[in-house]
Design a protein around this motif. Structure first.
Motif, short mmCIF file in Angstrom:
data_model
loop_
_atom_site.label_atom_id
_atom_site.label_comp_id
_atom_site.label_asym_id
_atom_site.label_seq_id
_atom_site.Cartn_x
_atom_site.Cartn_y
_atom_site.Cartn_z
N THR A 1 37.84 44.42 -64.00
CA THR A 1 37.83 42.99 -63.69
C THR A 1 37.78 42.75 -62.19
OG1 THR A 1 39.11 42.52 -65.69
CG2 THR A 1 39.05 40.81 -64.00
N ALA A 2 38.51 43.55 -61.43
CA ALA A 2 38.47 43.43 -59.97
C ALA A 2 37.05 43.63 -59.46
CB ALA A 2 39.41 44.44 -59.33
N GLY A 3 36.38 44.65 -59.99
CA GLY A 3 35.00 44.89 -59.58
C GLY A 3 34.07 43.77 -59.99
N ALA A 4 34.33 43.16 -61.15
CA ALA A 4 33.47 42.09 -61.64
C ALA A 4 33.54 40.85 -60.76
CB ALA A 4 33.87 41.73 -63.07
N LEU A 5 34.65 40.66 -60.04
CA LEU A 5 34.80 39.51 -59.16
C LEU A 5 34.02 39.68 -57.86
CD1 LEU A 5 38.64 38.79 -59.43
CD2 LEU A 5 36.78 37.82 -60.78
N THR A 6 33.66 40.90 -57.54
CA THR A 6 33.10 41.21 -56.22
C THR A 6 31.84 40.42 -55.91
OG1 THR A 6 34.01 43.44 -56.31
CG2 THR A 6 32.24 43.05 -54.75
N TYR A 7 30.86 40.50 -56.78
CA TYR A 7 29.56 39.90 -56.50
C TYR A 7 29.64 38.37 -56.41
CZ TYR A 7 24.50 39.07 -56.98
OH TYR A 7 23.20 38.66 -56.80
N PRO A 8 30.23 37.67 -57.39
CA PRO A 8 30.33 36.21 -57.22
C PRO A 8 31.20 35.79 -56.04
CG PRO A 8 31.48 36.93 -59.22
CD PRO A 8 30.68 38.09 -58.73
N LEU A 9 32.26 36.55 -55.74
CA LEU A 9 33.07 36.25 -54.56
C LEU A 9 32.22 36.34 -53.30
CD1 LEU A 9 35.79 35.77 -53.08
CD2 LEU A 9 36.15 38.26 -53.15
N TYR A 10 31.44 37.38 -53.20
CA TYR A 10 30.59 37.57 -52.04
C TYR A 10 29.58 36.43 -51.91
CZ TYR A 10 27.51 39.96 -48.72
OH TYR A 10 26.76 40.27 -47.62
N LEU A 11 29.00 36.01 -53.03
CA LEU A 11 27.98 34.97 -53.01
C LEU A 11 28.54 33.59 -52.63
CD1 LEU A 11 26.04 35.84 -56.29
CD2 LEU A 11 25.25 36.25 -53.95
N LEU A 12 29.78 33.31 -53.02
CA LEU A 12 30.32 31.96 -52.90
C LEU A 12 31.12 31.69 -51.63
CD1 LEU A 12 31.61 31.43 -56.56
CD2 LEU A 12 29.63 30.30 -55.50
N HIS A 13 31.68 32.72 -51.01
CA HIS A 13 32.77 32.46 -50.07
C HIS A 13 32.35 31.91 -48.71
CE1 HIS A 13 31.57 36.28 -48.16
NE2 HIS A 13 32.25 35.85 -47.10
N ALA A 14 31.18 32.27 -48.21
CA ALA A 14 30.89 32.05 -46.79
C ALA A 14 30.69 30.58 -46.41
CB ALA A 14 29.71 32.90 -46.36
N HIS A 15 29.53 30.02 -46.73
CA HIS A 15 29.25 28.66 -46.28
C HIS A 15 30.21 27.65 -46.91
CE1 HIS A 15 24.92 28.97 -44.49
NE2 HIS A 15 25.74 29.90 -44.04
N ILE A 16 30.52 27.83 -48.20
CA ILE A 16 31.47 26.92 -48.84
C ILE A 16 32.82 27.01 -48.14
CG2 ILE A 16 32.71 26.42 -50.97
CD1 ILE A 16 30.28 27.43 -52.51
N GLY A 17 33.25 28.22 -47.83
CA GLY A 17 34.51 28.41 -47.13
C GLY A 17 34.52 27.76 -45.76
N PHE A 18 33.44 27.96 -44.99
CA PHE A 18 33.35 27.35 -43.66
C PHE A 18 33.44 25.82 -43.76
CE2 PHE A 18 30.63 31.17 -42.23
CZ PHE A 18 31.76 31.88 -41.87
N ILE A 19 32.74 25.25 -44.74
CA ILE A 19 32.73 23.80 -44.91
C ILE A 19 34.12 23.28 -45.25
CG2 ILE A 19 31.89 21.93 -46.39
CD1 ILE A 19 29.22 23.53 -46.57
N LEU A 20 34.81 23.97 -46.17
CA LEU A 20 36.14 23.52 -46.56
C LEU A 20 37.15 23.69 -45.42
CD1 LEU A 20 36.33 24.83 -50.25
CD2 LEU A 20 35.84 22.51 -49.42
N PHE A 21 37.03 24.78 -44.66
CA PHE A 21 37.89 24.94 -43.48
C PHE A 21 37.68 23.78 -42.51
CE2 PHE A 21 38.85 29.45 -44.40
CZ PHE A 21 40.14 29.52 -43.91
N ALA A 22 36.42 23.43 -42.27
CA ALA A 22 36.12 22.36 -41.32
C ALA A 22 36.65 21.01 -41.81
CB ALA A 22 34.62 22.28 -41.09
N ARG A 23 36.61 20.78 -43.11
CA ARG A 23 37.05 19.49 -43.65
C ARG A 23 38.58 19.40 -43.75
NH1 ARG A 23 33.07 17.89 -41.86
NH2 ARG A 23 31.06 17.77 -42.94
N LEU A 24 39.26 20.52 -43.91
CA LEU A 24 40.71 20.51 -44.13
C LEU A 24 41.51 20.89 -42.89
CD1 LEU A 24 40.77 22.22 -47.66
CD2 LEU A 24 41.07 19.78 -47.15
#
Length: 360
Positions: A279-302
């Motif tokens: 399960t840990a390995g299964a999270l890797t690919y979607p975590l990698y795909l989702l985290h960057a720009h969405i994370g930057f945007i949420l950091f900037a807004r919060l």
């Protein structure tokens, strides 16, 4: 009759570790150093700035597991396995990232319909169309590696052919670095990262067939080139963000990456394997795909409204949760359906089953 190899659960754990290193690199260092957010982690960035080396571990693992997955498969079976593995989560990642960017990312990122449609193919780099998310650059590197593996499946894989190919690829890497081959050749050779794919494949050969003089010579040579290129790459990253990287630390991390995967190939890490790591390995690919720009945007807004350490932990937890949802409700249900759609009629029951991808 060829049997399915045992699953290497420890590789699943290593993949998630590599992804988390990249996440911390973006959230703790490159986000504020690159001007995407004012949430600064000056002290913690001293170690987080090395997190991008998680990508180097990804590439070494990829050389190992993709050869394992491709061994004994037909070209069609290999192509289907890669499409099923890569595209469902990728398409969802593009959609979510594009929506968040349009809704909340004004002033940070821009995305157009043409850009999104081109990105859906995963070949947007061919017409030089920008990635929807910065991390997608590694997918183009992987895709070119898969094309090389596709040629191997077409020729037919044997121990001797693979070893000859690895020596040839390493030689071409050095010819590109010396300027003997034109830069255009590097589209295929990928001298910046080829040593990881080569070493990973060699370590799979060690895992499957045992040690021989070729592997004992090839892996250290690839390691030496990996250290050389990694130090040069770190200098470029340092110039981009106006920081200094220690060649000693870079060397130590790259050596450690090679050492860990060598232990995997020698089955030394087998006692550390646990089924839950799947399960840990299964999270890797979607975590990698989702985290960057969405994370930057949420950091900037919060930023400013929440303690930065609470925000950091919460962001990582949210991204892991989102990754699990993509895995549970997109990848798991769609993968078998897509595979049936793309595959020909299955061979008779007495035929050998293809080797499964150990990373899920």
């Amino acid at each position: 009759m060829r049997t399915r190899p045992e699953r290497l659960y420890e590789i699943d754990g290593l993949r998630l570790l590599a992804a988390l290193c990249v996440v911390l690199y973006h959230y703790v260092f490159s986000g504020w150093a690159g001007g995407k957010t004012s949430v600064t982690f000056v002290t913690e960035s001293g170690w987080a700035k090395y997190g991008y080396l998680g990508v180097d571990l990804f590439f070494l693992i990829s050389g190992f597991v993709v050869l394992m997955s491709a061994w004994g498969r037909s070209p069609r079976q290999f192509v289907v396995s890669r499409i099923v593995r890569l595209y469902p989560a990728y398409w969802v990642g593009i959609a979510i990232t594009a929506v968040v960017t349009v809704a909340l990312g004004q002033g940070l990122f821009q995305v157009s319909l043409t850009q999104v449609l081109a990105n859906l193919t995963m070949f947007q780099s061919v017409p030089n169309i920008a990635n929807v998310d910065v991390v997608y650059w590694t997918l183009w590197t992987e895709m070119r590696f898969y094309l090389i593996m596709l040629v191997f499946t077409w020729i037919g894989m044997t121990k001797g052919r693979i070893m000859v190919a690895l020596w040839g690829w390493l030689a071409l890497t050095f010819l590109v670095e010396l300027g003997v081959l034109p830069g255009l050749a590097d589209l295929v050779v990928q001298s910046e990262f080829s040593h990881y794919f080569i070493a990973g494949m060699a370590l799979f050969m060690l895992y499957r067939f045992g040690l021989n003089w070729q592997i004992a010579l090839l892996v250290p040579i690839a390691l030496g080139n990996a250290v050389y290129r990694a130090i040069g790459y770190a200098e470029a990253v340092g110039e981009r963000y106006s920081v200094t990287y220690s060649p000693v630390v870079i060397t130590a991390v790259v050596v450690l990456i090679f050492l860990i995967m060598t232990f995997v190939a020698l089955r030394v890490t087998h006692s550390l394997a646990r089924p839950w790591l799947v399960t840990a390995g299964a999270l890797t690919y979607p975590l990698y795909l989702l985290h960057a720009h969405i994370g930057f945007i949420l950091f900037a807004r919060l930023e400013g409204s929440i303690n930065k350490y609470v925000l950091l932990v919460a962001m990582i937890v949210v991204m892991l949760g989102a990754a699990y949802l993509v895995y549970r409700f997109v990848e798991r249900p769609l993968a078998p359906r897509l595979k049936r759609l793309l595959s020909k009629r299955q061979p008779p029951a007495h035929a050998a089953a293809p080797v499964g991808n150990p990373t899920g």
